[in-house]
Structure formats: structure tokens, C-alpha cells
Design a protein around this motif. Structure first.
Motif, mmCIF file in Angstrom:
data_model
loop_
_atom_site.group_PDB
_atom_site.id
_atom_site.type_symbol
_atom_site.label_atom_id
_atom_site.label_comp_id
_atom_site.label_asym_id
_atom_site.label_seq_id
_atom_site.Cartn_x
_atom_site.Cartn_y
_atom_site.Cartn_z
ATOM 1 N N LYS A 95 0.821 -1.206 0.000
ATOM 2 C CA LYS A 95 0.000 0.000 0.000
ATOM 3 C C LYS A 95 0.856 1.256 0.000
ATOM 4 C CE LYS A 95 -4.032 1.967 2.302
ATOM 5 N NZ LYS A 95 -4.987 1.835 3.421
ATOM 6 N N GLY B 155 4.100 1.394 -0.873
ATOM 7 C CA GLY B 155 5.175 1.379 -1.859
ATOM 8 C C GLY B 155 6.548 1.154 -1.263
ATOM 9 N N TYR C 181 8.881 -1.143 -1.075
ATOM 10 C CA TYR C 181 9.222 -2.435 -1.673
ATOM 11 C C TYR C 181 10.509 -3.029 -1.099
ATOM 12 C CZ TYR C 181 5.626 -0.990 -4.951
ATOM 13 O OH TYR C 181 4.441 -0.590 -5.488
ATOM 14 N N GLU D 76 0.759 -9.342 -8.687
ATOM 15 C CA GLU D 76 0.350 -7.945 -8.518
ATOM 16 C C GLU D 76 1.502 -7.004 -8.847
ATOM 17 O OE1 GLU D 76 -1.626 -4.416 -7.532
ATOM 18 O OE2 GLU D 76 -2.328 -6.401 -8.136
ATOM 19 N N LEU D 77 2.730 -7.356 -8.447
ATOM 20 C CA LEU D 77 3.893 -6.520 -8.748
ATOM 21 C C LEU D 77 4.153 -6.449 -10.244
ATOM 22 C CD1 LEU D 77 6.300 -7.650 -5.882
ATOM 23 C CD2 LEU D 77 5.337 -5.361 -6.172
ATOM 24 N N ARG E 147 1.934 -6.823 -12.532
ATOM 25 C CA ARG E 147 0.851 -6.034 -13.125
ATOM 26 C C ARG E 147 1.146 -4.542 -13.002
ATOM 27 N NH1 ARG E 147 -3.211 -3.081 -11.739
ATOM 28 N NH2 ARG E 147 -2.810 -3.332 -9.520
ATOM 29 N N ARG E 148 1.629 -4.138 -11.826
ATOM 30 C CA ARG E 148 1.969 -2.726 -11.630
ATOM 31 C C ARG E 148 3.134 -2.303 -12.532
ATOM 32 N NH1 ARG E 148 1.716 -1.574 -5.062
ATOM 33 N NH2 ARG E 148 -0.400 -2.374 -4.702
ATOM 34 N N GLN F 233 2.175 -1.495 -16.018
ATOM 35 C CA GLN F 233 1.444 -0.239 -16.179
ATOM 36 C C GLN F 233 2.383 0.963 -16.319
ATOM 37 O OE1 GLN F 233 -1.170 -0.132 -12.799
ATOM 38 N NE2 GLN F 233 -2.691 -1.456 -13.748
ATOM 39 N N SER G 199 5.648 1.448 -14.446
ATOM 40 C CA SER G 199 6.561 1.808 -13.365
ATOM 41 C C SER G 199 7.885 1.059 -13.550
ATOM 42 C CB SER G 199 5.939 1.456 -12.008
ATOM 43 O OG SER G 199 6.810 1.786 -10.970
ATOM 44 N N LEU H 233 9.820 -0.693 -10.622
ATOM 45 C CA LEU H 233 9.340 -1.976 -10.084
ATOM 46 C C LEU H 233 10.005 -3.179 -10.742
ATOM 47 C CD1 LEU H 233 5.514 -1.526 -9.519
ATOM 48 C CD2 LEU H 233 7.241 -2.025 -7.822
ATOM 49 N N CYS I 235 10.335 -6.749 -8.951
ATOM 50 C CA CYS I 235 9.721 -7.957 -9.518
ATOM 51 C C CYS I 235 10.747 -9.088 -9.607
ATOM 52 C CB CYS I 235 9.153 -7.659 -10.901
ATOM 53 S SG CYS I 235 7.704 -6.609 -10.880
#
Length: 952
Positions: A291, A293, A295, A322-323, A325-326, A329, A331, A334, A338
């Protein structure tokens, strides 16, 4: 009859109607008796409703309620334009403090309310007049909201401060409002007493303020998750108070259903211990990291779980999905996260006997050093070799073997195969088998089957292995490993000089010439690299590795070179000095007698042809001065050493001067000697040069060779000193040298300044610009050693005063007084706040247009300077708080002059304040001297504390 709330609207609308003058120009509403009565009536209606914000907010628009509460602030004597956050609520009358709390509660409630969606009312038939009024009110509301949101942080601070009051307050009633409307002389101060108005208990205030703060924190939590914790605490406190006192009182009502909803949303319905344990679970931690960030912590949790295996595989995979997927998008940051989470999951799957995820294979299509490094780290941390079962070891070994077989880059294969975990997991026969498999896979690779530290000796290209070994040589700080690598490298080629591998390996020239004269190339490389790495470790304060490297180098050179042996002993002495000063010495522990003896031995050393670094002598002298070995430096240092080593001579003069400081002036011959040495260092050599036009010009050389050392070298040496007396002595010398200058306007004060000569024979030869720069640098350095030395702070203040930086000068003058008086709770010693210091503070305030402060400071002088005080008070353009400072004046003559001055100007309010200050019984001239002094001391304390808050 209209309801009470509508009366407020009517009264305020009537009072705020603009007027029209004879030229038909619209004027703001006049401040006449009629409008004042209408505003008072509106306030009385609100008082009749007991200032219940729930009732007022439901029926009044934002502009009307804003007008009402501003009138409340005005009648409660809150100065217009004053920031509420700057006001000390505890020092205000109860009704004034309550008015400020009420206004700021409404401010944050309005901000929270504006964030809720509003259901649009279906418009009726369009009426131009009504539509225009609605549009005006909407624009006015938006403007007010904009201001409230800009001041939201201040409102929150005010309410947080209200929670700390912990005392009952009072809110205005119809009676107290009537009293305030009367003539000032008829009130007799009742409205400011502790019993006037409707009493609001401390717990009621806490309950309503906590609830409103919780709401604003909850609203802010949508953009800042950390604020939710504050909301939790406030709602939890509200819940406790409601359970104790009920949700209703005469003054307010808490909506328990809404409070329960807030509590449920914040997750505080459970007890605090359950909440803490829930927060400690990996699930809640991972949720919080995702939530917020965070990481980095997320990867740590996965790494730790690779050992405990408490998280289900499905949950780990869902987080990974989920990581990804982000990341898809957009980022880019990330991508690395990942990869790391995927590696953690893959190693976890390996240990549990699961199939390796296809994502891992995709990520390792293009492996690199960083990826391999992280993978090996995860593997090492995921298995405890001492306690792991044979099955787990077998699974991990198989994974690492398959990893090697899948890699094509020989450097990456070498990284895996030479790793400690790989060596422990694979036996000799397994390594041989792996060699055969790799040979079949690539005929270009020629591997040796003999078991060595890595499972093959030299790849097909020898340069690859040399590069790998050189890389390890650069990174390693283990002397044995460095020696082993150099032996391997020299076994491969005899044409290279491996001490040149890294341009970061630097050895002083005085040592380099001796080391590079060693005939054996392996020994030369080893000695050079060990010393270079040791010196580097010293520079970065890694003293443990430096000691290991120097010890290994000492052991090596002892066998063949007495000269280099002494060099290493000298460097190890310097290392021991650094180690002590950074460790026990930093906390004030004296060095062992053995170290002091070695320092003395170095200074007295007479071994010929030994290369010496000047910094060692410099550090040794500074070390002796810092630990007050003045007796040795003064009496026992050999004379030839003083004559040949400038740092020893300087140290001897400093030690002798410090030793004689308590003595009479006539015994300070050494002070004069030290003065002459420093003056010579700061002198410039002049040369005449004839130009092309035939004229003769004068050239000044800034770094003169006339002295025993350069000024930059002297400054560098002084910055190694920590002993306060030594620093004070050298600082006072430079201050005196600075003051000797003929064109100096403002002298700088310093302790022990009287011991130095007051003139210089050849004044033109001294580079006073360099002296001024040196004084500034020395004071700045001294304050890093002890920021609470009031004499050094006064010097810093004098420097700022001399350079017209008056605000900064006041800061340091006040700081000097604060540190030696427990923040002015005790009397400032007269040798700190001398008349000269006070006069400079007066001048600073005068030039900053703070004329009331000037008048107050004039009282601090041994003889009050009435002329300056009266002249300052005549100034009308003052940038300070003026009449609010009158309570700090204890001199009745100044107060009487103020009364006369305000009467003459027709300033009734200010005259009343001055009269009130005079009327205090403790200032009566008939009082005993002790009482008058106590009154003066108390006002001094409060004034200086107020000044400190202003300038700190």
C-alpha cells in the motif's frame, strides 16, 4: 417567530450591508453603533445555542458561520492578523482560548465536510436574482474553503496544542457578551476571570477536539497512509472519553454511529494488543508495504520467509503477480523489485520441491553480475547448512548445478562456482561430473578435472581468468587472499606490474621510491598493494582492516628491509592514534601510556635515511597537545628536534603559552615568541616588478615562505586540535592580530586577548585579509568541537557584527547567553554580557528597526542609557512587537516616558498598557533593593527568552 439560527443570518446580513455615499459609490459597511449592536445580537443568539457547531453548521452557510466566528474572535480580544499557531493558549484568558479552539475546530470540520459528495438539488424555475445570489454565495464559499485548506496545518497544530492544555475553559454567554459591550471602565476585568461564561470541562474539550482531529487525519490518510495512525489514536481517545462521560453535553454532541464507522474503518475496534499482534503478522506487513510502496521492506519479508516458510505458495505468487501487473502499467522502478521477489519465490519453490516458475526462466534469459549476486545471496540466506537436512542440501545443489549449465558467460559461471555455498554443497566427484558435462556442451572450453578452489583452473582464454583475479585483487582486503591472488597472477604472466591495476592505489612519493626499488616483482607488488590498501582503509576509517593490512606488510618487510620496517612502524603508530581518537578518545578516555611513549619515541627518532611523512609528525604533536602533555613539549623535547621540525616548535610554543596562562603577565615571554611565529606565517613577501610601461608595481605573495610553515599548513594543523584551552589560545592570538589592523572599526573580543602584544613593527607586511578568513574558519571549527562555548559564540557574533550581518550576530549573542545560563533561567555572567556586548546588541536591534528592543536592552547596561532608549522609543516605524514588550521594562523612568509619549500621540490603548506596567507593586521605588533586583532579573529572563525564540 423565526427560529434562533435564522436570527443570526438576519442580524449579520443587516450588519454587513454595504452603504452608498453621496456620489452613489458602494462603500464597505460602516463600523457604527447600529452594526455593532446587530453583530452582538448574532453572537448572543449563538451563545443561546451554547455554540454547538452541529446545530450551527446545519443551518448556517459557510460564509455566514465564518463571519460569526470571526466576530467571536474579535470580541474575545484575539488580535486581527495574528496567526493562531503563534499564540500560546495557556497564557490567554479562558474565553479567548476557547474562541480560538472553536474557530479552528470549525475550520477543519468544514474542510472535512467539503470532501464529502453533495447531492445536487433539482433546480426550480430559473429566477435571475436567486441564481445570481446562489452563484455569489458559491464563489464566496470556495474562496473561504481555499483559505481554510491553506491554513489547515496551522489549525491542526492549534488543536494539538489544545489537547495539552488539560484545564477547564469558558465560552461566552449572553451575560459576558453584555459585559463586553459595556464601557471598559465598568467591566472591572470580569470577562477575563476564570469564572466568566459557560464552563467547558477539560475532558469535554479533549473529546470534541480529538474527534475533529481524527476526522481531518482520516481525510488526509487517503494521500498519506502514515496519517491513518494519528486518526486511529484520536478516535480511540474519543471512544474512551465517550464511554466515560457519554456522547452528549451542554456544548456538543458526538455522533456515535459515525464514530463507530470511523473506528471500524481505522481498524481500532479490537484492543490495542490485538492490533499490535496483527500488525506483526507477515500478511499485514506485506499489505502495508504494498500500500505504501515500501518495496525494500517487502523483499526483506520474502527473504526472511524463505527460512520460516510461513507464507503459502499461492499467497507469494499472488503478490508477485500484482507486482508484475503494476510494472506493466509503466513503473520502471518496479522491474528490479519484480525480479527480486521472483528469485525469492523460485528459491522457496526449489526448497519445497516445486517446479521452477517460467517467469524466473524469462528473467534469466539475459543474466548479469547483479542478478547472479542477488540469487546467490538469496540461496545463502535461505538455507542453514549446519542444521539443514540432506534432502534440502541436495535440492539446492541440483539447482546451482543446473544454473551453471544454463549460463554461457564464463565470468558468471566462475561467480557461481567459486561461491562459498557452491563449494560446500558439491563434492569433488560432483564437480568432476559437472566439468565433463560442460566440456561436452562447449568444445571451446578446456577445463581441468583436478579439484581446486574453483572446479576448473583456467578457461580457454587465460586473459579472462587474469581479469577475474585482478577484479578480486581490487576488491579484497584480506592480506592472505591478496598474497594468494598475486602468486596466481605472477604464475600466469611475468610481464605485468600488478601494483598498477587500480589507479586508486596511491602510496606517498617518499615511500613509493623505496618500494619500487624492490627487485623481486612479486614482493614489490605485494608490499605496494598492502600499503596502498591500508592507507585507503585509514582514510575511510576502516581501522580494523587497515591494521590487518599494515601488520601483514610489516611482517613481510621485516625479513629484508629495516628501512621499510621503520616506515611500517611509523604508519602503525599513526593508525593507533587515529583508532584511539575515533574510539575511546572521542568519549574523553586518556590514551594508554604505551601509546604516549611511542608518540614521544617517534618525535625523538634519529634513524638516518628513513622516509618520513610530515603528517605523522603533525598528528603526533596534535595528539600530545590534545592530551595536555604540555610538560613534555615544554621541557623534554630535544632542542635539535624543535629547530628542525616546525610542528614541534609550534607545539612547544603553544604548550608553554597554555601552561603559563594562569601566571602573571611578565612571565609570558613564550606568548610573545608564539605571536612572532604566527605573525611571520601570516606575513607576505613583497617583490617589485617593472612593467612594459616602465612603471614599478608591487607584487604580494599570499603564501609566504618567510614563516616556519605556510598559513594553509598552520590552519590544517589547528584543525587537528581539540583541547579547549589550546584552541582558545590560538583563536585569541588570531583575534588580536585581526584587531591590530589600523583601519579596523569593530574589534572582536576574545578570552586571554591581553597576553598578546598590541602592535606590529611592520604592519604593511601582514596579510590581514588572510587573517580575517583564518579567524572565521577557526571559529567555525572550534564550534564544531564545542557548540556551547560562550566565548567562542561571542567571537562568532562579533564577526557577524563586524560584517554587518546583524540578525546573525544577535543569534550568536543570545546563544552565548543561553548556554551559560540554562536558557536564561539563571543570571548571565557579567563577563559574557559585558557592556560592549550589550551595546552591540543594541546597535543590531536599532539597525533592524526593532526600537522597543533597543529601549529594553538599554536597561541591561551598568548605567542605563536613557538618551538612546528615549530616542529609540520616539521611532514610530518599529519592526518589533512594540507595546507587547512593555511588560519586560523595569526602569520606571522609561515607563513614565512611554506614558507621556503615548499621551502626546493620543495612543490611549498603548498608554494604558504602559500605565499598567508602571502600576505593578514590585516596581515601587520604596521596595527593598532585593525586591527591585528580583523584579529586574525576572523581566530580563522573560525578555531574553522571547528574543531567543525570535532569533533562534
Amino acid at each position: 417567530d423565526p427560529p434562533p439560527v435564522q436570527l443570526i443570518v438576519q442580524f449579520l446580513e443587516q450588519a454587513s450591508k454595504p452603504s452608498v455615499n453621496e456620489q452613489n459609490q458602494v462603500q464597505p459597511p460602516p463600523d457604527n453603533k447600529r452594526n455593532r449592536i446587530l453583530k452582538l445580537l448574532a453572537l448572543k443568539v449563538a451563545a443561546h445555542l451554547r455554540w454547538d457547531l452541529d446545530v450551527l453548521e446545519k443551518s448556517l452557510s459557510v460564509p455566514v458561520l465564518n463571519m460569526l466566528l470571526n466576530e467571536l474572535l474579535c470580541i474575545s480580544k484575539v488580535p486581527p492578523g495574528t496567526k493562531h499557531v503563534d499564540v500560546d493558549l495557556s497564557s490567554l484568558p479562558p474565553t479567548t482560548a476557547m474562541a480560538i479552539i472553536l474557530y479552528n475546530r470549525w475550520a477543519i470540520r468544514t474542510i472535512v465536510q467539503s470532501s464529502f459528495p453533495v447531492k445536487q438539488v433539482k433546480p426550480g424555475p430559473p429566477q435571475l436574482n436567486v441564481m445570481s445570489q446562489m452563484q455569489q454565495e458559491k464563489e464566496l464559499t470556495e474562496n473561504i474553503l481555499k483559505v481554510l485548506k491553506e491554513q489547515a496545518a496551522d489549525s491542526i497544530l492549534v488543536l494539538e496544542g489544545a489537547l495539552k492544555l488539560n484545564k477547564d475553559l469558558y465560552v461566552h454567554t449572553i451575560r459576558t457578551l453584555d459585559l463586553l459591550a459595556m464601557e471598559p471602565g465598568m467591566v472591572n476585568g470580569e470577562t477575563e476571570s476564570s469564572t466568566a461564561g459557560l464552563k467547558i470541562t477539560a475532558e469535554e474539550i479533549q473529546c470534541q477536539v480529538c474527534y475533529d482531529l481524527g476526522a481531518i487525519y482520516f481525510q488526509q490518510g487517503s494521500t498519506n497512509a502514515a496519517v491513518h495512525q494519528n486518526a486511529k489514536e484520536k478516535f480511540f481517545k474519543t471512544k474512551e472519553l465517550v464511554a466515560k462521560n457519554g456522547s452528549s453535553s451542554l456544548h456538543f454532541t458526538i455522533d456515535e454511529e459515525r464514530l463507530a464507522g470511523y473506528c471500524q474503518a481505522c481498524g481500532i475496534l479490537t484492543s490495542s494488543s490485538d492490533d499490535a499482534s496483527q500488525q506483526a503478522t507477515p500478511y499485514s506487513q506485506i499489505h502495508s508495504c504494498m500500500k505504501s510502496g515500501n518495496y525494500q521492506d517487502l523483499v526483506k519479508i520474502f527473504l526472511e520467509d524463505n527460512v520460516t516458510l510461513s507464507l503459502p505458495v499461492q499467497f507469494r505468487q499472488s503478490v508477485q503477480r500484482e507486482l508484475f501487473r503494476r510494472a506493466q502499467q509503466g513503473s520502471d522502478a518496479l522491474e528490479e523489485v519484480c525480479f527480486k521477489v521472483c528469485v525469492c519465490n523460485t528459491v522457496c519453490d526449489v526448497l519445497q520441491g516445486e517446479i521452477i516458475d517460467v517467469r524466473f526462466c524469462q528473467l534469466f534469459l539475459r543474466p548479469n553480475k547483479e542478478k547472479i549476486d542477488f540469487l546467490l545471496e538469496v540461496c545463502s540466506r535461505s538455507i542453514d547448512l549446519e542444521n539443514a537436512s540432506e534432502e534440502l542440501k541436495r535440492k539446492m545443489a541440483a539447482f546451482l548445478k543446473n544454473l551453471c549449465l544454463g549460463l554461457e558467460d564464463l565470468q558468471l559461471v566462475f561467480m557461481v562456482s567459486s561461491h562459498e555455498l557452491f563449494m560446500k554443497l558439491l563434492k569433488d566427484d560432483e564437480r568432476k561430473l559437472l566439468v565433463d558435462q560442460m566440456r561436452k556442451r562447449s568444445p571451446r572450453i578446456n577445463l581441468c578435472t583436478k579439484p581446486v578452489t574453483s572446479f576448473y583452473d583456467i578457461p580457454a582464454s587465460a586473459s579472462v581468468n587474469i581479469g577475474q583475479l585482478e577484479h578480486q585483487l581490487i576488491l579484497s582486503v584480506d592480506p592472505r587472499r591478496i598474497r594468494q591472488i598475486l602468486i596466481e597472477l605472477h604464475g600466469m604472466t611475468s610481464e605485468r606490474q600488478f601494483w598498477t591495476v587500480s589507479n586508486k592505489w596511491e602510496v606517498p612519493n617518499v615511500y613509493g621510491n623505496v618500494i619500487l626499488g624492490i627487485k623481486d616483482s612479486l614482493t614489490r607488488d605485494l608490499v605496494y598493494i598492502l600499503m596502498a590498501k591500508g592507507l585507503h582503509c585509514c582514510a575511510i576509517k576502516d581501522f580494523v582492516h587497515a591494521k590487518q593490512l599494515f601488520a601483514a606488510c610489516l611482517e613481510l618487510v621485516t625479513e629484508f628491509s629495516p628501512k621499510l620496517r621503520q616506515v611500517m612502524l611509523n604508519e602503525m603508530l599513526l593508525l593507533d592514534i587515529y583508532t584511539h581518537e575515533a574510539g575511546p578518545g572521542a568519549s574523553g578516555e586518556r590514551p594508554p601510556s604505551d601509546l604516549i611513549s611511542r608518540v614521544r619515541g617517534y618525535l625523538e627518532m634519529r634513524v638516518p635515511d628513513i622516509p618520513l611523512r610530515q603528517v605523522i609528525a603533525e598528528e603526533c604533536v596534535a595528539f600530545l597537545l590534545n592530551w595536555c602533555e604540555n610538560e613534555y613539549l615544554t621541557m623534554q623535547v630535544p632542542l635539535p628536534l624543535v629547530q628542525t621540525n616546525p610542528y614541534v616548535k609550534l607545539g612547544q610554543l603553544l604548550a608553554a603559552t597554555c601552561k603559563e596562562l594562569p601566571g602573571p603577565k611578565e612571565s609570558r615571554r613564550t606568548a610573545k615568541d608564539l605571536w612572532e611565529v604566527v605573525v611571520q606565517i601570516c606575513s607576505v613577501s613583497n617583490q617589485h616588478k617593472r612593467g612594459n610601461d616602465g612603471r614599478v608595481s608591487l607584487i604580494k605573495h599570499r603564501e609566504s615562505t618567510l614563516g616556519i610553515m605556510y598559513r594553509s599548513e598552520l590552519l590544517s594543523f589547528i584543525k587537528k586540535l581539540r583541547e579547549p584551552l589550546v584552541l582558545t589560545t590560538i583563536l585569541s592570538l588570531f583575534v588580536k592580530l585581526h584587531n591590530v589592523r589600523e583601519d579596523i572599526v569593530n574589534d572582536i573580543a576574545a578570552e586571554h586577548i591581553s597576553i598578546w602584544p598590541s602592535s606590529i613593527p611592520n604592519l604593511q607586511s601582514v596579510d590581514f585579509e588572510a587573517v580575517a578568513v583564518t579567524v572565521k574558519e577557526l571559529v567555525s571549527y572550534a564550534l564544531t568541537i564545542n557548540a556551547n562555548n560562550h566565548f567562542w559564540l561571542i567571537i562568532q557574533a562579533d564577526i557577524y557584527f563586524a560584517t554587518n550581518q546583524y540578525s546573525a550576530a544577535l543569534h550568536y549573542y543570545l546563544q552565548a547567553g543561553a548556554v551559560c545560563s540554562d536558557f536564561f533561567n539563571k543570571m548571565v555572567p557579567p563577563d559574557v554580557y559585558t557592556d560592549q556586548v550589550i551595546k552591540r546588541m543594541i546597535k543590531c536591534c536599532s539597525l533592524l528597526n526593532c526600537h522597543t528592543q533597543v529601549a529594553i536592552l538599554c536597561q541591561f547596561l551598568r548605567e542605563v542609557d536613557y538618551k538612546t532608549a528615549f530616542k529609540a522609543l520616539q521611532e514610530q516605524n518599529s519592526h518589533d512587537a512594540m507595546d507587547s514588550y512593555y511588560e519586560y521594562i523595569w526602569d520606571v523612568t522609561i515607563l513614565e516616558y512611554l506614558t507621556y509619549l503615548h499621551h502626546k500621540r493620543g495612543e490611549t490603548d498603548k498608554r494604558q498598557i504602559a500605565i499598567k506596567a508602571i502600576g505593578q507593586t514590585e516596581l515601587n521605588a520604596s521596595n527593598p533593593e532585593e525586591v527591585l533586583q528580583l523584579a529586574a532579573q525576572r523581566r530580563k529572563k522573560k525578555f531574553l527568552q522571547a528574543m531567543a525564540k525570535l532569533y533562534f
